[in-house]
Scaffold this active site. Structure first.
Site, PDB file in Angstrom:
ATOM      1  N   CYS A  23       0.797  -1.234   0.000  1.00 44.54           N
ATOM      2  CA  CYS A  23       0.000   0.000   0.000  1.00 44.54           C
ATOM      3  C   CYS A  23       0.828   1.283   0.000  1.00 44.54           C
ATOM      4  O   CYS A  23       0.313   2.340  -0.356  1.00 44.54           O
ATOM      5  CB  CYS A  23      -0.943   0.008   1.193  1.00 44.54           C
ATOM      6  SG  CYS A  23      -2.138  -1.348   1.177  1.00 44.54           S
TER       7      CYS A  23
ATOM      8  N   CYS B 101      -0.182   2.401   6.388  1.00 50.94           N
ATOM      9  CA  CYS B 101       0.090   1.057   6.867  1.00 50.94           C
ATOM     10  C   CYS B 101       0.354   0.158   5.667  1.00 50.94           C
ATOM     11  O   CYS B 101      -0.014   0.492   4.538  1.00 50.94           O
ATOM     12  CB  CYS B 101      -1.078   0.522   7.692  1.00 50.94           C
ATOM     13  SG  CYS B 101      -2.646   0.411   6.803  1.00 50.94           S
TER      14      CYS B 101
ATOM     15  N   HIS C 263      -8.962   3.233  -2.562  1.00 45.55           N
ATOM     16  CA  HIS C 263      -7.538   2.960  -2.317  1.00 45.55           C
ATOM     17  C   HIS C 263      -6.957   2.177  -3.497  1.00 45.55           C
ATOM     18  O   HIS C 263      -6.922   0.944  -3.466  1.00 45.55           O
ATOM     19  CB  HIS C 263      -7.436   2.176  -1.011  1.00 45.55           C
ATOM     20  CG  HIS C 263      -6.076   1.704  -0.629  1.00 45.55           C
ATOM     21  ND1 HIS C 263      -4.900   2.277  -1.074  1.00 45.55           N
ATOM     22  CD2 HIS C 263      -5.690   0.677   0.188  1.00 45.55           C
ATOM     23  CE1 HIS C 263      -3.873   1.642  -0.548  1.00 45.55           C
ATOM     24  NE2 HIS C 263      -4.330   0.664   0.211  1.00 45.55           N
TER      25      HIS C 263
END
Length: 402
Positions: free
Chosen positions: A91, A388, A358
């Site tokens: 991510c 994160c 996302h």
């Protein structure tokens, strides 16, 4: 060590990551190329001045594979001497791409680099690239592997966040994002995506649900209960954290990040390179850091990396005006707010991934551009961006307006 300056930041709108999403017809290559084209067109950039293009992509397989950064530079019409490199830190890939661009500038090895990211989640399914960590018992068992949703529920359970806490945060994210779009706060960064005929297919984030309220979220069933109870992952979570007696499953589609398509790019360069290109710097990349965190609970890395970054930069939250933390799950942000006793009014002020989505490899670049725009709008100076990361990691960057 040379300074690395941000000269521009662009992103596409986020399209719903499903076959009926507006960007499903647009390949990852085209998304990335359009972001790169916007950078060069907006700045009248002679692309032969670009020393490298670094793009994050979490599932670089099939049409998104084979070093999409180089392919996108060529597709965008960049000079053939411009190389490209694809990176993957899950991510945080998009933020790490910008950090790597900055590192090339700071070291003096390059003068102008573009960092960014891309993900077409409607065309390349999440997890399509596979991986040893969830598949191979040699690493999965000793590290207490569990899906991210279970880890998010473990965080909520361990740190005392209820279903209502998570839902209330999600409602606020939706409200803030809707207000930001209504007030045109993204107008400086968002570039419309066009099809092969040059027709606009999407010019605003498609995932938003501005009418979301506590009642509508309350009707949704938790997403990870069956996986945790029948799949055995609740037992794994409790084994990793025996202080927790039972996992409280609080996350669902409405308080977790949305699956979307999108791309983003940030132009980074030295002071001399910017002056030669006739560009005015918008911000300086002051510091950045990465860290490994506990792989089982996995999503608490932003807390750990922020502490590391502040120590290295000799700063604290008293020096930071705005914070952007990726809303992978509501509990991730709630834990961050709790750990540092932060005022929510300066965190994700324009909403986040719960509302807007996302696009894994691009999100870090997107939220960096978002907070830069907001610093300028508010006439503030510094911001911290953090995410994160799967397998237990964290990445963070501090930028300072010029």
């Amino acid at each position: 060590m040379a300074d690395a300056f941000i000269y521009d930041a662009v992103r596409t709108p986020r399209g719903r990551g499903k076959t009926d999403g507006a960007l499903h017809e647009v390949t990852a290559l085209s998304l990335a190329a359009q972001a790169l084209s916007a950078i060069s067109d907006r700045n009248g950039l002679d692309t032969k001045l670009v020393d490298d293009v670094v793009l994050g992509c979490v599932d670089p397989v099939g049409e998104a594979g084979g070093d999409i950064a180089r392919a996108a530079a060529l597709a965008a019409g960049y000079n053939q001497k411009v190389p490209g490199m694809q990176i993957n830190r899950f991510c945080a890939s998009g933020l790490d791409a910008v950090n790597m661009a900055a590192a090339q500038i700071m070291s003096g090895q390059h003068d102008m680099v573009i960092g960014g990211g891309v993900e077409s989640m409607s065309r390349i399914g999440i997890g399509a690239s596979g991986g040893a960590w969830p598949m191979d018992p040699q690493i999965a068992v000793p590290s207490y592997f569990m899906p991210q949703g279970i880890s998010a529920d473990l965080i909520a359970t361990k740190y005392g966040f209820s279903r209502d806490d998570c839902d209330a945060y999600a409602v606020e994210s939706q409200k803030r994002a809707a207000a930001a779009w209504k007030k045109k706060r993204f107008k400086n960064s968002v570039v419309p995506v066009k099809d092969i005929n040059g027709m606009t297919v999407l010019d605003s984030d498609e995932h938003l649900r501005p009418d979301t309220d506590m009642q509508s979220l309350g009707s949704l069933n938790p997403s990870f209960t069956i996986m945790g109870e029948m799949g055995g992952f609740d037992a794994v979570a409790i084994q990793a954290h025996p202080e927790v007696e039972e996992i409280n499953h609080v996350h669902h589609a409405g308080n977790s990040s949305g699956i979307v398509d999108g791309a983003a790019a940030v132009l980074v360069g030295s002071k001399k390179a910017g002056k030669s290109a006739g560009l005015k710097p918008r911000a300086r990349i002051r510091a950045f850091a990465n860290i490994g965190s506990e792989p089982a609970i996995m999503l608490t890395g932003p807390v750990d990396v922020t502490e590391k970054l502040f120590k290295r930069a000799r700063m604290d939250f008293g020096d930071i005006d705005l914070v952007e933390i990726n809303e992978a799950f509501a509990s991730v942000v709630l834990r961050y707010l709790q750990a540092f006793d932060l005022d929510p009014k300066r965190v994700n002020v324009n909403g986040g991934a719960i509302a807007m989505g996302h696009p894994l490899g691009a999100t870090g670049t997107m939220i960096l551009g978002t907070v830069l725009d907001e610093l300028e709008r508010r006439d503030k100076e510094t911001a911290l961006v953090t995410l994160c990361i799967g397998a237990g990691m964290g990445t963070a960057t501090i930028i300072e307006r010029i």
